[in-house]
Design a protein around this motif. Sequence first.
Motif, PDB file in Angstrom:
ATOM      1  N   GLY A   1     -15.000  13.655  17.540  1.00 39.70           N
ATOM      2  CA  GLY A   1     -13.933  12.883  18.149  1.00 39.70           C
ATOM      3  C   GLY A   1     -12.747  12.573  17.271  1.00 39.70           C
ATOM      4  O   GLY A   1     -11.929  11.719  17.626  1.00 39.70           O
ATOM      5  N   VAL A   2     -12.620  13.248  16.135  1.00 38.51           N
ATOM      6  CA  VAL A   2     -11.464  13.065  15.258  1.00 38.51           C
ATOM      7  C   VAL A   2     -10.670  14.363  15.223  1.00 38.51           C
ATOM      8  O   VAL A   2     -11.236  15.425  14.969  1.00 38.51           O
ATOM      9  N   THR A   3      -9.381  14.278  15.486  1.00 38.23           N
ATOM     10  CA  THR A   3      -8.527  15.458  15.465  1.00 38.23           C
ATOM     11  C   THR A   3      -7.865  15.567  14.096  1.00 38.23           C
ATOM     12  O   THR A   3      -6.982  14.768  13.769  1.00 38.23           O
ATOM     13  N   PRO A   4      -8.275  16.528  13.257  1.00 34.71           N
ATOM     14  CA  PRO A   4      -7.700  16.624  11.908  1.00 34.71           C
ATOM     15  C   PRO A   4      -6.186  16.824  11.961  1.00 34.71           C
ATOM     16  O   PRO A   4      -5.687  17.630  12.732  1.00 34.71           O
ATOM     17  N   GLN A   5      -5.497  16.051  11.136  1.00 38.23           N
ATOM     18  CA  GLN A   5      -4.037  16.134  11.106  1.00 38.23           C
ATOM     19  C   GLN A   5      -3.561  16.011   9.656  1.00 38.23           C
ATOM     20  O   GLN A   5      -2.884  15.058   9.285  1.00 38.23           O
ATOM     21  N   PRO A   6      -3.906  17.007   8.826  1.00 47.41           N
ATOM     22  CA  PRO A   6      -3.497  16.931   7.421  1.00 47.41           C
ATOM     23  C   PRO A   6      -1.990  17.100   7.265  1.00 47.41           C
ATOM     24  O   PRO A   6      -1.347  17.792   8.052  1.00 47.41           O
ATOM     25  N   GLY A   7      -1.443  16.432   6.267  1.00 47.26           N
ATOM     26  CA  GLY A   7      -0.009  16.526   6.023  1.00 47.26           C
ATOM     27  C   GLY A   7       0.367  15.715   4.805  1.00 47.26           C
ATOM     28  O   GLY A   7      -0.462  15.011   4.224  1.00 47.26           O
ATOM     29  N   PRO A   8       1.621  15.774   4.391  1.00 46.23           N
ATOM     30  CA  PRO A   8       2.084  15.020   3.228  1.00 46.23           C
ATOM     31  C   PRO A   8       2.201  13.535   3.539  1.00 46.23           C
ATOM     32  O   PRO A   8       2.189  13.132   4.712  1.00 46.23           O
ATOM     33  N   PRO A   9       2.330  12.697   2.528  1.00 44.67           N
ATOM     34  CA  PRO A   9       2.447  11.257   2.763  1.00 44.67           C
ATOM     35  C   PRO A   9       3.587  10.887   3.697  1.00 44.67           C
ATOM     36  O   PRO A   9       3.465   9.980   4.519  1.00 44.67           O
ATOM     37  N   GLU A  10       4.723  11.602   3.593  1.00 40.56           N
ATOM     38  CA  GLU A  10       5.862  11.253   4.441  1.00 40.56           C
ATOM     39  C   GLU A  10       5.587  11.532   5.917  1.00 40.56           C
ATOM     40  O   GLU A  10       6.133  10.847   6.796  1.00 40.56           O
ATOM     41  N   ALA A  11       4.714  12.497   6.220  1.00 40.38           N
ATOM     42  CA  ALA A  11       4.337  12.739   7.616  1.00 40.38           C
ATOM     43  C   ALA A  11       3.482  11.590   8.146  1.00 40.38           C
ATOM     44  O   ALA A  11       3.577  11.222   9.319  1.00 40.38           O
ATOM     45  N   PHE A  12       2.655  11.031   7.273  1.00 39.27           N
ATOM     46  CA  PHE A  12       1.848   9.873   7.633  1.00 39.27           C
ATOM     47  C   PHE A  12       2.765   8.698   7.956  1.00 39.27           C
ATOM     48  O   PHE A  12       2.592   7.981   8.955  1.00 39.27           O
ATOM     49  N   THR A  13       3.757   8.515   7.107  1.00 37.70           N
ATOM     50  CA  THR A  13       4.738   7.456   7.332  1.00 37.70           C
ATOM     51  C   THR A  13       5.444   7.631   8.666  1.00 37.70           C
ATOM     52  O   THR A  13       5.682   6.666   9.396  1.00 37.70           O
ATOM     53  N   ALA A  14       5.774   8.879   8.997  1.00 34.88           N
ATOM     54  CA  ALA A  14       6.484   9.172  10.244  1.00 34.88           C
ATOM     55  C   ALA A  14       5.657   8.831  11.473  1.00 34.88           C
ATOM     56  O   ALA A  14       6.205   8.603  12.559  1.00 34.88           O
ATOM     57  N   GLU A  15       4.334   8.785  11.322  1.00 36.66           N
ATOM     58  CA  GLU A  15       3.455   8.364  12.421  1.00 36.66           C
ATOM     59  C   GLU A  15       3.374   6.841  12.508  1.00 36.66           C
ATOM     60  O   GLU A  15       3.420   6.259  13.595  1.00 36.66           O
ATOM     61  N   MET A  16       3.267   6.196  11.366  1.00 36.50           N
ATOM     62  CA  MET A  16       2.965   4.772  11.346  1.00 36.50           C
ATOM     63  C   MET A  16       4.167   3.866  11.594  1.00 36.50           C
ATOM     64  O   MET A  16       4.076   2.899  12.350  1.00 36.50           O
ATOM     65  N   ARG A  17       5.292   4.154  10.945  1.00 35.43           N
ATOM     66  CA  ARG A  17       6.434   3.242  11.073  1.00 35.43           C
ATOM     67  C   ARG A  17       6.936   3.115  12.512  1.00 35.43           C
ATOM     68  O   ARG A  17       7.127   2.006  12.998  1.00 35.43           O
ATOM     69  N   PRO A  18       7.161   4.216  13.240  1.00 34.78           N
ATOM     70  CA  PRO A  18       7.603   4.071  14.637  1.00 34.78           C
ATOM     71  C   PRO A  18       6.582   3.337  15.499  1.00 34.78           C
ATOM     72  O   PRO A  18       6.948   2.576  16.390  1.00 34.78           O
TER      73      PRO A  18
ATOM     74  N   LEU B   1       0.840  -1.190   0.000  1.00 34.24           N
ATOM     75  CA  LEU B   1       0.000   0.000   0.000  1.00 34.24           C
ATOM     76  C   LEU B   1       0.880   1.246   0.000  1.00 34.24           C
ATOM     77  O   LEU B   1       1.962   1.247   0.594  1.00 34.24           O
ATOM     78  N   ALA B   2       0.400   2.296  -0.647  1.00 30.94           N
ATOM     79  CA  ALA B   2       1.097   3.578  -0.658  1.00 30.94           C
ATOM     80  C   ALA B   2       0.290   4.580   0.158  1.00 30.94           C
ATOM     81  O   ALA B   2      -0.914   4.738  -0.075  1.00 30.94           O
ATOM     82  N   PRO B   3       0.899   5.259   1.141  1.00 35.26           N
ATOM     83  CA  PRO B   3       0.149   6.242   1.925  1.00 35.26           C
ATOM     84  C   PRO B   3      -0.196   7.464   1.087  1.00 35.26           C
ATOM     85  O   PRO B   3       0.652   7.979   0.353  1.00 35.26           O
ATOM     86  N   VAL B   4      -1.438   7.907   1.182  1.00 32.29           N
ATOM     87  CA  VAL B   4      -1.869   9.140   0.523  1.00 32.29           C
ATOM     88  C   VAL B   4      -1.883  10.280   1.527  1.00 32.29           C
ATOM     89  O   VAL B   4      -1.326  11.342   1.290  1.00 32.29           O
TER      90      VAL B   4
END
Length: 327
Positions: A293-310, A120-123
């Motif tokens: 109950g959702v905190t919006p956190q828009p950002g580029p795909p690499e920011a998404f990666t920075a949340e998920m991988r760690p 999968l590729a993060p959007v």
Amino acid sequence: MRRRRRAAALLWLGLMPAAAVAADPPAGPPWPARPVSLVVAYPPGAITDTVGRRVAEQLGTALGAAIVVENRGGAGGNVAGAYVARAAPDGHTLLFTSYGNLIIAAAAKLPVGFDPFKDLAPVGMVGPMTVVLLVRPDLPVRNLAEFVRHVAAHPGQLNFASVGFGSSYHLLIEQMMAHGRLSMNHVPYRGGAAAMTDFLGGRVQATLATWLFARPYMTDGSARPIAVANAARAPVAPELPTVAEAVPGAAIAEGLGLFAPAGTPAPVIARLNAALRAILAAPAMHGWLETNGVTPQPGPPEAFTAEMRPAAESLARLLRETQIRLE
């Protein structure tokens, strides 16, 4: 194709910024060339579906294309993940899901039929969502501390529902039992609606649900919230403690995000990301998400990666140390 897969891999690794791929001219026919399928990983009624449909509507307007929502629930969201991972990487099949399930599948190496980080590729991330721990009003507990004491005094007697085996909710139950030395019966369901039905019917005594889904039941008194499952207290309910305040180490990384099959052209990913960020930044959408109950956190795909991988790496360590098996 090899170049496209390499670009998708670099996005996951955080080594290629969205701006760089946006400048890459698209290859092949114009996109979108036909209706885009947005595969939602849970049945209708779940917050993933509710938010996904609103995103789909606005995404369609931004792209000038029809976005068709397709619900594919099951296996804690991984049925939809496997389906999209096998889809043609042309930008016409997307995944809207809870990224917590992808983190678990990767960390535990679950046999879900795909690798979340390779297939999968993060959007882009929509944002973390508040998950509440609910108990039935006839259970003799009024807060988290009393709940822990009750379960400890009645080992193996409490039935705790989740939205599926291997889901983030399931993992939280396992964490509570491992770290709190508690014994409960995990009862998996195909989605939140099915779990809530049995909870209201008295067949299970505790369950987890997103704030949006749980709100009507909390309001009418048929469900009692005693904690949030997130790592931090939630802005929408600051009075509720985290589960980790009573059982250190028990917390989930849970939220919503948009993905495409690996190999999707990088310019398509960049265009989707830009549209998603604009949608989340709009005051009306931002306010609606926070209220629910959702905190919006828009950002580029690499920011998404920075949340998920760690988070996946941390969870993998936890699973090894506690010997929790999700297979």
